[in-house]
Motif scaffolding. Sequence first.
Motif, mmCIF file in Angstrom:
data_model
loop_
_atom_site.group_PDB
_atom_site.id
_atom_site.type_symbol
_atom_site.label_atom_id
_atom_site.label_comp_id
_atom_site.label_asym_id
_atom_site.label_seq_id
_atom_site.Cartn_x
_atom_site.Cartn_y
_atom_site.Cartn_z
ATOM 1 N N LYS A 16 19.518 34.182 3.032
ATOM 2 C CA LYS A 16 20.302 33.025 2.607
ATOM 3 C C LYS A 16 19.730 32.408 1.340
ATOM 4 O O LYS A 16 20.348 31.524 0.743
ATOM 5 C CB LYS A 16 20.325 31.953 3.708
ATOM 6 C CG LYS A 16 20.560 32.473 5.109
ATOM 7 C CD LYS A 16 21.805 33.319 5.222
ATOM 8 C CE LYS A 16 21.909 33.997 6.568
ATOM 9 N NZ LYS A 16 20.855 34.943 6.857
ATOM 10 N N ILE A 17 18.548 32.848 0.948
ATOM 11 C CA ILE A 17 17.811 32.161 -0.104
ATOM 12 C C ILE A 17 18.418 32.426 -1.477
ATOM 13 O O ILE A 17 18.707 31.500 -2.238
ATOM 14 C CB ILE A 17 16.323 32.560 -0.038
ATOM 15 C CG1 ILE A 17 15.749 32.093 1.296
ATOM 16 C CG2 ILE A 17 15.544 31.949 -1.189
ATOM 17 C CD1 ILE A 17 14.764 33.017 1.929
ATOM 18 N N VAL A 18 18.651 33.682 -1.803
ATOM 19 C CA VAL A 18 19.249 33.997 -3.106
ATOM 20 C C VAL A 18 20.660 33.426 -3.213
ATOM 21 O O VAL A 18 20.989 32.796 -4.230
ATOM 22 C CB VAL A 18 19.211 35.513 -3.371
ATOM 23 C CG1 VAL A 18 20.118 35.892 -4.537
ATOM 24 C CG2 VAL A 18 17.780 35.959 -3.650
ATOM 25 N N PRO A 19 21.533 33.593 -2.209
ATOM 26 C CA PRO A 19 22.844 32.938 -2.320
ATOM 27 C C PRO A 19 22.741 31.429 -2.496
ATOM 28 O O PRO A 19 23.474 30.849 -3.301
ATOM 29 C CB PRO A 19 23.527 33.300 -1.001
ATOM 30 C CG PRO A 19 22.901 34.594 -0.600
ATOM 31 C CD PRO A 19 21.470 34.472 -1.017
ATOM 32 N N GLY A 20 21.825 30.777 -1.764
ATOM 33 C CA GLY A 20 21.667 29.337 -1.907
ATOM 34 C C GLY A 20 21.179 28.949 -3.290
ATOM 35 O O GLY A 20 21.669 27.986 -3.903
#
Length: 610
Positions: free
Chosen positions: A160-164
Amino acid sequence: MSLDPRIAETTARIRNRSAERRARYLARLDAAIPGSPYRGQLGCTNLAHGFAASPIEDKFRIKDLSLKAPNIGIVTAYNDMLSAHQPFGVYPDIIKQAAREVGATAQVAGGVPAMCDGITQGQDGMELSLFSRDVIAMSTAIGMSHNMFDAGLCLGVCDKIVPGLLIGALRFGHLPFIFVPGGPMPTGVSNDQKAKVRQQYAAGEVGQDALLESESQSYHAPGTCTFYGTANSNQMLMEIMGLHMPSAAFVPPGTELRTALTRAAAQRIVQITNGRPDFAPIGRVIDENAIVNGIIGLLATGGSTNHTLHLVAMARAAGIIIDWSDFESLSHVIPLLAKVYPNGKADVNQFHEAGGMAFLIRELLDAGLLHDDVLTVTGKGLRQYATAPVLESGKLVWQAPAKESGDPGVLSTAAAPFSADGGLRLLQGNLGRSVIKVSAVKLEHRKVRAPAKVFESQDAFLKAAKAGELKDQDFVAVLRFQGPKAIGMPELHQLTPTLANCQDKGFKVALVTDGRMSGASGKVPAAIHVSPEAAAGGALARVQDGDIIELDSDAGILRIEVDEQVFAQRTPATFDIEKPQYGMGRDMFGNLRAAVSVAEEGACILTLED
């Protein structure tokens, strides 16, 4: 070669659908550009706060606005518990020094949370996982909100980190951003062996000691997990959408080449700030062509189904509207060129060694299967991403990849693909809309027609399996109330070994759920993200044990064989979405569950409406 007309048609459809929203986004982007260096808009007290702790050399450059020295904001997902993010601990010092060498400065703008689905899998904490994406986006915005920065470097890898990070960065669309990866850990125990031990444990054939030993041989060093799940799909996406330095995705951590690429990103971001000839604001880099390229990369590599949520949300942050029909139409055009676990036996290290992203992008471009006319952080056109970095006498240079794959069993050509299509399907019918990844599913398992076994929790499913209730029979496991409004849409990989054991015994089995399976979706057919979800009045709430369900991934069908009137008159099962969930902080996320959009709209809590 000219672009395949079917890709052009899909892109045009997306552009037309998004026209008004995208125009508003770009108008706001353009209005925000004047004023660089942006810290010049701050009052003296504000600015003094911003450089108070800086070294003398940096303080001078930040303070003297006449120098117009860019100040780069670093947004980092560093923590040293997660193997993928542990390498980021040393990055800020590397970046700051590289920036100084080209007359700029860099500061850590802020940190964002980074949770691991691998650790929370099957645990209560997993119910926060999807929502962490939007929390990360907001955290990114907080870090950049001081108006101290002329550009950003985003340090993140996992699910979820890169999309966030990208959603947050796109709300500062007038600024350039480069994404700086960490690289995968060395290859450990084979993924096939790891999966075998998991199935043996689920069947009671080996104990916990054997399982833990196998897992610790797989996940054993700093770096990203080496299977092709969401984390590595993220890295592929950032590259094929032009936000990495070329072929940076899968270079191992702790190497001279990795450090050189990090330094190159820090110095390149300075060159693309406002007022420089190569100015490349991220809101212009991510356009309709780039989003389509992202979908194509996902399909060509058999990437994570999580991106049928995340890519939708990322596109919306740039004023672009895509849906599952776009994935479906492109899937029929794009061949599968990579066989990386769970779609094959290889891991991402072997994919990289076989030619990796440079080889893949060249093949797709040469076949007319990618947009080349895009703005990237390296300049105009995607062709530069069909090159790979090497060190020559300590100097970083990029070279064309070999003409032939280093391992044709892992990475193939567009002329001889592993499959003629991308292996992602849209399923539709009287149970709703759903997606399924079939690139790892054998042809004989892609159609299942069997009685439903209905469950409302993972624990209930596993308890039934342990009691022998799933033994020696065909069935479709219907796992409902797993959607974002119900419990936050956790991943359901805990079920995979049991389902795989049933399938291996020759029975027809499938999973139908409003939850997620995501990056490690494997050999068992799984209709996931069913929308509308059961907690929002979806048809899954009316399914009963014994109902015949048909899942046909070839024909795109997901339906229940019950008389329409009889089905409509059934009293749906209920889920109290108002009831607080306690433990692991879940009670703090009730408002997010109430506000979240449907899965096909990205399962967002941020409206991002323009």
